[in-house]
Design a protein around this motif. Structure first.
Motif, PDB file in Angstrom:
ATOM      1  N   ALA A  64     -32.994  30.567  39.187  1.00  0.00           N
ATOM      2  CA  ALA A  64     -34.403  30.131  39.155  1.00  0.00           C
ATOM      3  C   ALA A  64     -35.266  31.106  38.367  1.00  0.00           C
ATOM      4  O   ALA A  64     -36.304  30.730  37.816  1.00  0.00           O
ATOM      5  CB  ALA A  64     -34.933  29.984  40.577  1.00  0.00           C
ATOM      6  N   GLU A  65     -34.832  32.372  38.315  1.00  0.00           N
ATOM      7  CA  GLU A  65     -35.580  33.387  37.576  1.00  0.00           C
ATOM      8  C   GLU A  65     -35.079  33.588  36.156  1.00  0.00           C
ATOM      9  O   GLU A  65     -35.641  34.392  35.410  1.00  0.00           O
ATOM     10  CB  GLU A  65     -35.487  34.731  38.304  1.00  0.00           C
ATOM     11  CG  GLU A  65     -36.150  34.781  39.664  1.00  0.00           C
ATOM     12  CD  GLU A  65     -36.130  36.186  40.228  1.00  0.00           C
ATOM     13  OE1 GLU A  65     -36.456  37.123  39.481  1.00  0.00           O
ATOM     14  OE2 GLU A  65     -35.774  36.351  41.404  1.00  0.00           O
ATOM     15  N   ALA A  66     -34.025  32.884  35.795  1.00  0.00           N
ATOM     16  CA  ALA A  66     -33.348  33.175  34.525  1.00  0.00           C
ATOM     17  C   ALA A  66     -34.263  33.045  33.314  1.00  0.00           C
ATOM     18  O   ALA A  66     -34.088  33.755  32.316  1.00  0.00           O
ATOM     19  CB  ALA A  66     -32.137  32.259  34.361  1.00  0.00           C
ATOM     20  N   ARG A  67     -35.242  32.167  33.383  1.00  0.00           N
ATOM     21  CA  ARG A  67     -36.127  31.971  32.227  1.00  0.00           C
ATOM     22  C   ARG A  67     -37.035  33.166  31.981  1.00  0.00           C
ATOM     23  O   ARG A  67     -37.654  33.271  30.923  1.00  0.00           O
ATOM     24  CB  ARG A  67     -36.968  30.707  32.430  1.00  0.00           C
ATOM     25  CG  ARG A  67     -36.150  29.424  32.394  1.00  0.00           C
ATOM     26  CD  ARG A  67     -37.027  28.182  32.553  1.00  0.00           C
ATOM     27  NE  ARG A  67     -36.220  26.964  32.545  1.00  0.00           N
ATOM     28  CZ  ARG A  67     -35.618  26.462  33.627  1.00  0.00           C
ATOM     29  NH1 ARG A  67     -35.768  27.076  34.793  1.00  0.00           N
ATOM     30  NH2 ARG A  67     -34.912  25.356  33.549  1.00  0.00           N
ATOM     31  N   SER A  68     -37.106  34.064  32.953  1.00  0.00           N
ATOM     32  CA  SER A  68     -37.976  35.240  32.812  1.00  0.00           C
ATOM     33  C   SER A  68     -37.332  36.359  32.006  1.00  0.00           C
ATOM     34  O   SER A  68     -37.981  37.365  31.718  1.00  0.00           O
ATOM     35  CB  SER A  68     -38.346  35.791  34.200  1.00  0.00           C
ATOM     36  OG  SER A  68     -38.992  34.793  34.976  1.00  0.00           O
ATOM     37  N   ALA A  87     -21.149  32.343  37.359  1.00  0.00           N
ATOM     38  CA  ALA A  87     -22.542  32.781  37.432  1.00  0.00           C
ATOM     39  C   ALA A  87     -23.161  32.877  36.043  1.00  0.00           C
ATOM     40  O   ALA A  87     -24.310  32.457  35.825  1.00  0.00           O
ATOM     41  CB  ALA A  87     -22.619  34.139  38.139  1.00  0.00           C
ATOM     42  N   ALA A  88     -22.392  33.398  35.084  1.00  0.00           N
ATOM     43  CA  ALA A  88     -22.888  33.489  33.707  1.00  0.00           C
ATOM     44  C   ALA A  88     -23.175  32.102  33.145  1.00  0.00           C
ATOM     45  O   ALA A  88     -24.195  31.894  32.455  1.00  0.00           O
ATOM     46  CB  ALA A  88     -21.869  34.221  32.835  1.00  0.00           C
ATOM     47  N   ALA A  89     -22.306  31.153  33.425  1.00  0.00           N
ATOM     48  CA  ALA A  89     -22.513  29.781  32.928  1.00  0.00           C
ATOM     49  C   ALA A  89     -23.772  29.177  33.531  1.00  0.00           C
ATOM     50  O   ALA A  89     -24.536  28.477  32.840  1.00  0.00           O
ATOM     51  CB  ALA A  89     -21.289  28.929  33.263  1.00  0.00           C
ATOM     52  N   ALA A  90     -24.023  29.441  34.814  1.00  0.00           N
ATOM     53  CA  ALA A  90     -25.222  28.907  35.463  1.00  0.00           C
ATOM     54  C   ALA A  90     -26.487  29.525  34.870  1.00  0.00           C
ATOM     55  O   ALA A  90     -27.500  28.827  34.670  1.00  0.00           O
ATOM     56  CB  ALA A  90     -25.157  29.177  36.963  1.00  0.00           C
ATOM     57  N   LEU A  91     -26.439  30.816  34.580  1.00  0.00           N
ATOM     58  CA  LEU A  91     -27.586  31.468  33.955  1.00  0.00           C
ATOM     59  C   LEU A  91     -27.849  30.918  32.562  1.00  0.00           C
ATOM     60  O   LEU A  91     -28.999  30.677  32.174  1.00  0.00           O
ATOM     61  CB  LEU A  91     -27.344  32.978  33.874  1.00  0.00           C
ATOM     62  CG  LEU A  91     -27.325  33.749  35.192  1.00  0.00           C
ATOM     63  CD1 LEU A  91     -26.863  35.183  34.957  1.00  0.00           C
ATOM     64  CD2 LEU A  91     -28.697  33.742  35.848  1.00  0.00           C
ATOM     65  N   LYS A  92     -26.780  30.700  31.813  1.00  0.00           N
ATOM     66  CA  LYS A  92     -26.922  30.176  30.454  1.00  0.00           C
ATOM     67  C   LYS A  92     -27.458  28.748  30.466  1.00  0.00           C
ATOM     68  O   LYS A  92     -28.274  28.369  29.610  1.00  0.00           O
ATOM     69  CB  LYS A  92     -25.578  30.237  29.738  1.00  0.00           C
ATOM     70  CG  LYS A  92     -25.622  29.804  28.277  1.00  0.00           C
ATOM     71  CD  LYS A  92     -26.245  30.870  27.387  1.00  0.00           C
ATOM     72  CE  LYS A  92     -25.233  31.949  27.049  1.00  0.00           C
ATOM     73  NZ  LYS A  92     -25.777  32.888  26.022  1.00  0.00           N
ATOM     74  N   ASN A  95     -31.133  28.970  31.113  1.00  0.00           N
ATOM     75  CA  ASN A  95     -31.874  29.553  29.998  1.00  0.00           C
ATOM     76  C   ASN A  95     -30.931  29.708  28.812  1.00  0.00           C
ATOM     77  O   ASN A  95     -30.305  30.754  28.644  1.00  0.00           O
ATOM     78  CB  ASN A  95     -32.461  30.909  30.395  1.00  0.00           C
ATOM     79  CG  ASN A  95     -33.248  31.558  29.260  1.00  0.00           C
ATOM     80  OD1 ASN A  95     -33.407  30.980  28.182  1.00  0.00           O
ATOM     81  ND2 ASN A  95     -33.728  32.771  29.500  1.00  0.00           N
ATOM     82  N   PRO A  96     -30.797  28.670  27.974  1.00  0.00           N
ATOM     83  CA  PRO A  96     -29.839  28.726  26.856  1.00  0.00           C
ATOM     84  C   PRO A  96     -30.078  29.867  25.882  1.00  0.00           C
ATOM     85  O   PRO A  96     -29.154  30.272  25.169  1.00  0.00           O
ATOM     86  CB  PRO A  96     -30.037  27.367  26.167  1.00  0.00           C
ATOM     87  CG  PRO A  96     -30.597  26.466  27.225  1.00  0.00           C
ATOM     88  CD  PRO A  96     -31.464  27.357  28.071  1.00  0.00           C
ATOM     89  N   LYS A  97     -31.290  30.412  25.839  1.00  0.00           N
ATOM     90  CA  LYS A  97     -31.589  31.507  24.921  1.00  0.00           C
ATOM     91  C   LYS A  97     -31.189  32.875  25.485  1.00  0.00           C
ATOM     92  O   LYS A  97     -31.243  33.873  24.770  1.00  0.00           O
ATOM     93  CB  LYS A  97     -33.085  31.517  24.580  1.00  0.00           C
ATOM     94  CG  LYS A  97     -33.540  30.282  23.799  1.00  0.00           C
ATOM     95  CD  LYS A  97     -35.014  30.387  23.454  1.00  0.00           C
ATOM     96  CE  LYS A  97     -35.478  29.168  22.664  1.00  0.00           C
ATOM     97  NZ  LYS A  97     -36.923  29.263  22.323  1.00  0.00           N
ATOM     98  N   LEU A  98     -30.813  32.904  26.750  1.00  0.00           N
ATOM     99  CA  LEU A  98     -30.472  34.158  27.403  1.00  0.00           C
ATOM    100  C   LEU A  98     -29.185  34.736  26.824  1.00  0.00           C
ATOM    101  O   LEU A  98     -28.172  34.054  26.722  1.00  0.00           O
ATOM    102  CB  LEU A  98     -30.290  33.920  28.907  1.00  0.00           C
ATOM    103  CG  LEU A  98     -29.992  35.129  29.786  1.00  0.00           C
ATOM    104  CD1 LEU A  98     -31.207  36.054  29.870  1.00  0.00           C
ATOM    105  CD2 LEU A  98     -29.584  34.670  31.193  1.00  0.00           C
ATOM    106  N   ALA A 118     -14.411  33.466  28.976  1.00  0.00           N
ATOM    107  CA  ALA A 118     -15.734  33.197  29.537  1.00  0.00           C
ATOM    108  C   ALA A 118     -16.653  32.698  28.422  1.00  0.00           C
ATOM    109  O   ALA A 118     -17.337  33.495  27.771  1.00  0.00           O
ATOM    110  CB  ALA A 118     -16.293  34.454  30.182  1.00  0.00           C
ATOM    111  N   PRO A 119     -16.697  31.393  28.185  1.00  0.00           N
ATOM    112  CA  PRO A 119     -17.473  30.844  27.063  1.00  0.00           C
ATOM    113  C   PRO A 119     -18.964  31.168  27.108  1.00  0.00           C
ATOM    114  O   PRO A 119     -19.617  31.203  26.054  1.00  0.00           O
ATOM    115  CB  PRO A 119     -17.237  29.333  27.196  1.00  0.00           C
ATOM    116  CG  PRO A 119     -15.965  29.200  27.975  1.00  0.00           C
ATOM    117  CD  PRO A 119     -15.943  30.358  28.905  1.00  0.00           C
ATOM    118  N   ALA A 120     -19.521  31.407  28.294  1.00  0.00           N
ATOM    119  CA  ALA A 120     -20.959  31.676  28.391  1.00  0.00           C
ATOM    120  C   ALA A 120     -21.319  33.097  27.961  1.00  0.00           C
ATOM    121  O   ALA A 120     -22.488  33.401  27.741  1.00  0.00           O
ATOM    122  CB  ALA A 120     -21.447  31.437  29.818  1.00  0.00           C
ATOM    123  N   LEU A 121     -20.310  33.955  27.817  1.00  0.00           N
ATOM    124  CA  LEU A 121     -20.576  35.346  27.447  1.00  0.00           C
ATOM    125  C   LEU A 121     -20.916  35.473  25.969  1.00  0.00           C
ATOM    126  O   LEU A 121     -20.297  34.840  25.117  1.00  0.00           O
ATOM    127  CB  LEU A 121     -19.361  36.221  27.742  1.00  0.00           C
ATOM    128  CG  LEU A 121     -19.088  36.643  29.182  1.00  0.00           C
ATOM    129  CD1 LEU A 121     -17.915  37.613  29.202  1.00  0.00           C
ATOM    130  CD2 LEU A 121     -20.302  37.272  29.812  1.00  0.00           C
TER     131      LEU A 121
END
Length: 475
Positions: A64-68, A87-92, A95-98, A118-121
């Motif tokens: 929920a805070e990832a966009r910050s 967890a990394a995939a959920a954060l990405k 916020n795709p720009k993260l 880990a594709p989200a890394l």
């Protein structure tokens, strides 16, 4: 870049922090401080450190805070890599720009493979990653950052040269201000330390060559590089004012007592500050040094005995003699220094007979408390390579923890099975703690202090629940 440092949630009660020697859920609720994450966080004033497991923070709260944030740095370990990847995939997704990176021993050993799994890394950082992460957060060109492996714009994995090991340890800022800013220290429990406690490092690296030990072989190296005595004392003074409720300081260096003159000098500074403190120690510290430390506030030593069999100690290159360990332990008892002993079952050379020998040795030297772990051949260690070459470590038992985060027995030998090693842990605990003298000692300790009584009753409940879960897993 606004940066989030994260120890992601995994298993309930799981201690996977970068200060944990064995990433697993322990027999009683235990949490080490995420010091390896707090260190780069201290280099970035606008960062935030979230240590999810001890604070009961769920992944939904974090995403929920990832966009910050512009950058997220997650500590990962072999047992938690799959959940950290999720967890990394959920954060990405939130916020795709993260930009997301992993740090820790597991990814330092094989950064390219970690990125592929880990594709989200976006990147991983190897060995001592403090200034690697700082340079990423400063927005430097990734191709110029030593110690970084990353995906380029075309998705191709690139791996830069290694970062030179840090020599001037006083260049690192204190970690305790990050604890003050972002953590609730009352959530950190270690059964043998006073509560609340604080731990941090006064140096990095370990000159010993123990084949199983994770950190020196993957992140910290085998040279003990230290902070100055004045620098250590200054952080303790700062923490005393910031955390007046703290009852004990623990120094988590692998080899704090190896440099005896320095250990004595730090002890004298701590004596002037009037603090109670503890540290890791080998079972070979001279009595003169023990006296100086004891006279200046030392309460407890955490001692890695590992085994009561001399040949096993030779096999793992422990560099310790049983007779020296006996003498050291007696001197600690005579001086009134408490010992928490740690033992490992399932090391190379283990047999039913050596397990019995180790249990009897533990009863003989009689540390105040003990911890029994199962040998874990983490990637990057000599034990891992040895286990693969000898067929002791197979795919069917390649997991380090079960679905509850409790340790499994990944190693086996022609004469000793996985299950025999696993079951011997419960036998060890029962035979050590369920002795009349030990029970009497615990009851006497509880009778002297209502606070200790309350704590020991809670820990007893957790300990018996731990044994029950192990029996259920066995059946």
């Amino acid at each position: 870049m606004r940066t989030l440092f994260l120890q992601a949630p995994s298993y309930e009660g799981f201690d996977g922090g970068a200060g944990s020697r064995y990433q697993a859920r322990r027999e009683i609720r235990s949490f080490w401080y995420p010091t390896w994450l707090a260190q780069p966080a201290a280099l970035l004033p606008d960062s935030r450190l979230v240590d999810a497991p001890p604070h009961g923070i769920g992944l939904a709260d974090i995403t929920a805070e990832a966009r910050s944030y512009d950058l997220a740095v997650l500590h990962s370990s072999s047992p938690t890599f799959a959940s950290d990847t999720r967890a990394a995939a959920a954060l990405k997704e939130a916020n795709p720009k993260l930009k997301i990176g992993f740090v820790g021993a597991n990814v330092a050993v094989d950064p390219a493979s970690s990125l592929k799994r880990a594709p989200a890394l976006d990147f991983v950082a190897g060995n001592e990653f403090d200034f690697t992460i700082k340079e990423v957060a400063e927005g430097r060109d990734w191709s110029s950052i030593a110690g970084l492996a990353y995906r380029d714009r075309n998705g191709v994995v690139r791996q830069n040269e290694d970062r030179p090991i840090l020599e001037r340890m006083d260049d690192l800022p204190f970690v305790t201000p990050v604890y003050k800013r972002d953590l609730k220290i009352e959530n950190y429990f270690i059964g043998y330390l006073k509560h609340p406690y604080i731990s941090f490092y006064t140096g990095r690296g370990c000159k010993s060559r123990c084949t199983f030990c994770l950190w020196p072989q993957t992140v910290g190296g085998h040279r003990y590089r230290t902070r100055s005595v004045q620098n250590v004392a200054a952080e303790v003074r700062w923490a005393q004012k910031a955390f007046p409720q703290v009852k004990e300081f623990f120094f988590d260096d692998d080899t704090f007592t190896d440099d005896a003159p320095r250990a004595e000098a730090i002890a004298r500074e701590l004596g002037r500050l009037g603090v109670t403190w503890s540290c890791n120690a080998k079972a070979n510290v001279r009595c003169e040094t023990l006296k100086v430390m004891r006279d200046n506030g030392l309460r407890l030593l955490l001692v890695g005995y590992e085994s009561g069999n001399q040949q096993i100690l030779h096999n793992i290159r422990k560099g310790m003699r049983i007779d020296v360990a006996r003498r050291f332990t007696k001197e600690c008892h005579d001086l009134g220094i408490t010992i928490h002993g740690t033992f490992i079952l399932g090391l190379p050379g283990e047999t039913r007979e050596t397990i019995e020998e180790t249990i009897r040795f533990a009863q003989e030297v009689n540390p105040h408390t003990l911890q029994v772990s199962i040998a874990a051949p983490y990637p990057g260690t000599f034990l891992y390579d040895q286990a693969i070459q000898n067929g002791w470590f197979d795919e069917a038992h390649a997991e380090f923890v079960d679905e509850h985060g409790m340790q499994l027995a990944p190693l086996h030998y022609p004469h000793l099975s996985h299950s025999e090693i696993y079951h011997s842990v419960e036998e060890f605990y029962r035979r050590f703690y369920f002795r009349a003298p030990k029970i009497a000692s615990i009851l006497a300790e509880m009778a002297r202090s209502p606070e200790i009584m309350k704590r020991r009753l809670r820990e007893a409940g957790e300990f018996f629940a731990f044994l029950r879960e192990r029996r259920e897993a066995r059946n």
